[in-house]
Design a protein around this motif. Sequence first.
Motif, PDB file in Angstrom:
ATOM      1  N   ASP A  43     119.353  -9.516 -45.952  1.00  0.00           N
ATOM      2  CA  ASP A  43     119.242  -9.741 -47.392  1.00  0.00           C
ATOM      3  C   ASP A  43     118.672  -8.528 -48.134  1.00  0.00           C
ATOM      4  N   LYS A  44     118.082  -7.573 -47.389  1.00  0.00           N
ATOM      5  CA  LYS A  44     117.518  -6.373 -48.008  1.00  0.00           C
ATOM      6  C   LYS A  44     118.539  -5.238 -48.113  1.00  0.00           C
ATOM      7  N   LEU A  45     119.804  -5.543 -47.836  1.00  0.00           N
ATOM      8  CA  LEU A  45     120.859  -4.542 -48.006  1.00  0.00           C
ATOM      9  C   LEU A  45     120.835  -4.043 -49.451  1.00  0.00           C
ATOM     10  N   PRO A  46     120.800  -2.732 -49.672  1.00  0.00           N
ATOM     11  CA  PRO A  46     120.716  -2.232 -51.045  1.00  0.00           C
ATOM     12  C   PRO A  46     121.941  -2.628 -51.869  1.00  0.00           C
ATOM     13  N   HIS A  47     121.762  -2.629 -53.169  1.00  0.00           N
ATOM     14  CA  HIS A  47     122.848  -3.006 -54.074  1.00  0.00           C
ATOM     15  C   HIS A  47     123.748  -1.822 -54.417  1.00  0.00           C
ATOM     16  N   ALA A  48     123.435  -0.638 -53.892  1.00  0.00           N
ATOM     17  CA  ALA A  48     124.257   0.547 -54.163  1.00  0.00           C
ATOM     18  C   ALA A  48     124.205   1.489 -52.968  1.00  0.00           C
ATOM     19  N   PHE A  49     125.330   2.143 -52.707  1.00  0.00           N
ATOM     20  CA  PHE A  49     125.407   3.158 -51.660  1.00  0.00           C
ATOM     21  C   PHE A  49     126.106   4.401 -52.192  1.00  0.00           C
ATOM     22  N   TYR A  50     125.491   5.542 -51.941  1.00  0.00           N
ATOM     23  CA  TYR A  50     126.109   6.849 -52.179  1.00  0.00           C
ATOM     24  C   TYR A  50     126.624   7.322 -50.823  1.00  0.00           C
ATOM     25  N   ILE A  51     127.916   7.669 -50.739  1.00  0.00           N
ATOM     26  CA  ILE A  51     128.542   7.996 -49.458  1.00  0.00           C
ATOM     27  C   ILE A  51     129.151   9.393 -49.539  1.00  0.00           C
ATOM     28  N   SER A  52     128.980  10.169 -48.469  1.00  0.00           N
ATOM     29  CA  SER A  52     129.243  11.610 -48.534  1.00  0.00           C
ATOM     30  C   SER A  52     130.698  12.015 -48.708  1.00  0.00           C
ATOM     31  N   ASN A  53     131.650  11.201 -48.288  1.00  0.00           N
ATOM     32  CA  ASN A  53     133.053  11.571 -48.537  1.00  0.00           C
ATOM     33  C   ASN A  53     133.940  10.327 -48.600  1.00  0.00           C
ATOM     34  N   ASP A  54     135.183  10.533 -48.970  1.00  0.00           N
ATOM     35  CA  ASP A  54     136.100   9.404 -49.160  1.00  0.00           C
ATOM     36  C   ASP A  54     136.460   8.683 -47.858  1.00  0.00           C
ATOM     37  N   PRO A  55     136.766   9.398 -46.755  1.00  0.00           N
ATOM     38  CA  PRO A  55     137.076   8.657 -45.525  1.00  0.00           C
ATOM     39  C   PRO A  55     135.943   7.723 -45.087  1.00  0.00           C
ATOM     40  N   MET A  56     134.690   8.191 -45.162  1.00  0.00           N
ATOM     41  CA  MET A  56     133.572   7.321 -44.803  1.00  0.00           C
ATOM     42  C   MET A  56     133.491   6.128 -45.753  1.00  0.00           C
ATOM     43  N   SER A  57     133.798   6.360 -47.014  1.00  0.00           N
ATOM     44  CA  SER A  57     133.759   5.271 -47.994  1.00  0.00           C
ATOM     45  C   SER A  57     134.820   4.218 -47.703  1.00  0.00           C
ATOM     46  N   VAL A  58     135.984   4.663 -47.269  1.00  0.00           N
ATOM     47  CA  VAL A  58     137.049   3.723 -46.902  1.00  0.00           C
ATOM     48  C   VAL A  58     136.575   2.815 -45.768  1.00  0.00           C
ATOM     49  N   GLY A  59     135.947   3.411 -44.760  1.00  0.00           N
ATOM     50  CA  GLY A  59     135.419   2.611 -43.656  1.00  0.00           C
ATOM     51  C   GLY A  59     134.334   1.656 -44.116  1.00  0.00           C
ATOM     52  N   ALA A  60     133.478   2.120 -45.031  1.00  0.00           N
ATOM     53  CA  ALA A  60     132.399   1.267 -45.534  1.00  0.00           C
ATOM     54  C   ALA A  60     132.954   0.076 -46.310  1.00  0.00           C
ATOM     55  N   ILE A  61     133.981   0.304 -47.111  1.00  0.00           N
ATOM     56  CA  ILE A  61     134.616  -0.783 -47.859  1.00  0.00           C
ATOM     57  C   ILE A  61     135.202  -1.825 -46.906  1.00  0.00           C
ATOM     58  N   LYS A  62     135.839  -1.358 -45.847  1.00  0.00           N
ATOM     59  CA  LYS A  62     136.406  -2.285 -44.858  1.00  0.00           C
ATOM     60  C   LYS A  62     135.307  -3.155 -44.253  1.00  0.00           C
ATOM     61  N   ALA A  63     134.175  -2.543 -43.925  1.00  0.00           N
ATOM     62  CA  ALA A  63     133.068  -3.306 -43.328  1.00  0.00           C
ATOM     63  C   ALA A  63     132.543  -4.355 -44.303  1.00  0.00           C
ATOM     64  N   LEU A  64     132.368  -3.990 -45.555  1.00  0.00           N
ATOM     65  CA  LEU A  64     131.874  -4.940 -46.551  1.00  0.00           C
ATOM     66  C   LEU A  64     132.857  -6.090 -46.753  1.00  0.00           C
ATOM     67  N   GLN A  65     134.157  -5.754 -46.779  1.00  0.00           N
ATOM     68  CA  GLN A  65     135.161  -6.807 -46.973  1.00  0.00           C
ATOM     69  C   GLN A  65     135.212  -7.755 -45.785  1.00  0.00           C
ATOM     70  N   GLU A  66     135.075  -7.211 -44.572  1.00  0.00           N
ATOM     71  CA  GLU A  66     135.068  -8.072 -43.386  1.00  0.00           C
ATOM     72  C   GLU A  66     133.883  -9.039 -43.396  1.00  0.00           C
TER      73      GLU A  66
END
Length: 332
Positions: A237-260
């Motif tokens: 529940d302490k997951l932050p409400h915002a993430f800054y991510i260093s590049n687009d490929p990593m962001s794509v992976g992060a979006i997939k994880a959040l959606q799953e």
Amino acid sequence: MATTLKDIANQANVSLATVSRVLNGDSSLSVGEDTRQRIFQVAEELNYTKHQRTKNKGKFARIAVVQWYTQKQELDDLYYMSIRTGIERACEQVGFQVVQIFESKLDQIPTAVDGIIAVGKFSKRQIQRFKQISSKLVMVDYDGLPSECDSVTADFEHGTQLAIGKFISDDLTDIGMIHGSETTSDHQESIPDLRLHYFEREMKKRDLFRPELVFKGDYSSQSGYDQMITAIDTLGDKLPHAFYISNDPMSVGAIKALQERNIQIPERVSLISFNDTTIANYIFPGLTSVKVATEEMGENAVLLMEEQQTTTRDYPKKLVLGTKLVERKTTF
């Protein structure tokens, strides 16, 4: 008897007009690179005086473009492909012949080149080797000043400030980061992620930095996915409400994880990436990203190389291209 344009045209098997326009650097001429190089070669073989570099200094130079990525890696991260596109286009416009070297294979660089444009992260040893091959060297996406060579980089500091400022304007102050870690292509030196450096500095200024919200990956999509899963599992529940991510490929992976994990974007977690490659506009939801002028980085590297070919100076130049925030659907 002096060589004429007609002599070159006959031997190169092209029209007289084509020879004239190529040798005069007409960038509007649509002609294949093989034909262009054949004309240059014939002109030199026939000792065509108007073609000599002493009179057309900087034109017709042979430039090695050394990529620290493999061709497969370049397809996975369009950032470096975009830089290369800018280099190739600018080289064609100024009349440079390009020799492409992938994966930093220094043994494949011809010794008879007039300059080197090195794209990516290279160790001091590699840079010294470049200088041994040619004294005319431009680094792209890497600060060349410590090694006394020209370079073109992006403004990581301002881009990071833009991302943090956007989150704070949306009343989000619990901000995490997924950043990258890498080494030079010969694995001799580690390369810090400047985005992490500026993120930590800016967040500390606001008394908002929390090290437990920072996760380290390797710039790949899989790494972005893995690090976001780790964040979700460890923070709950302490997951932050915002993430800054260093590049687009990593962001794509992060979006997939959040959606799953059925975590809503941006309602529960907002995301801002860095680079703004074409994938940022086509992924769902559209990715808010700090735009880097990648093609212009390549073009400016060629301009620095052209300057080195035509003038003499005893100091290196560093060009820093500005960034801007492109807002899409991963933020409010």
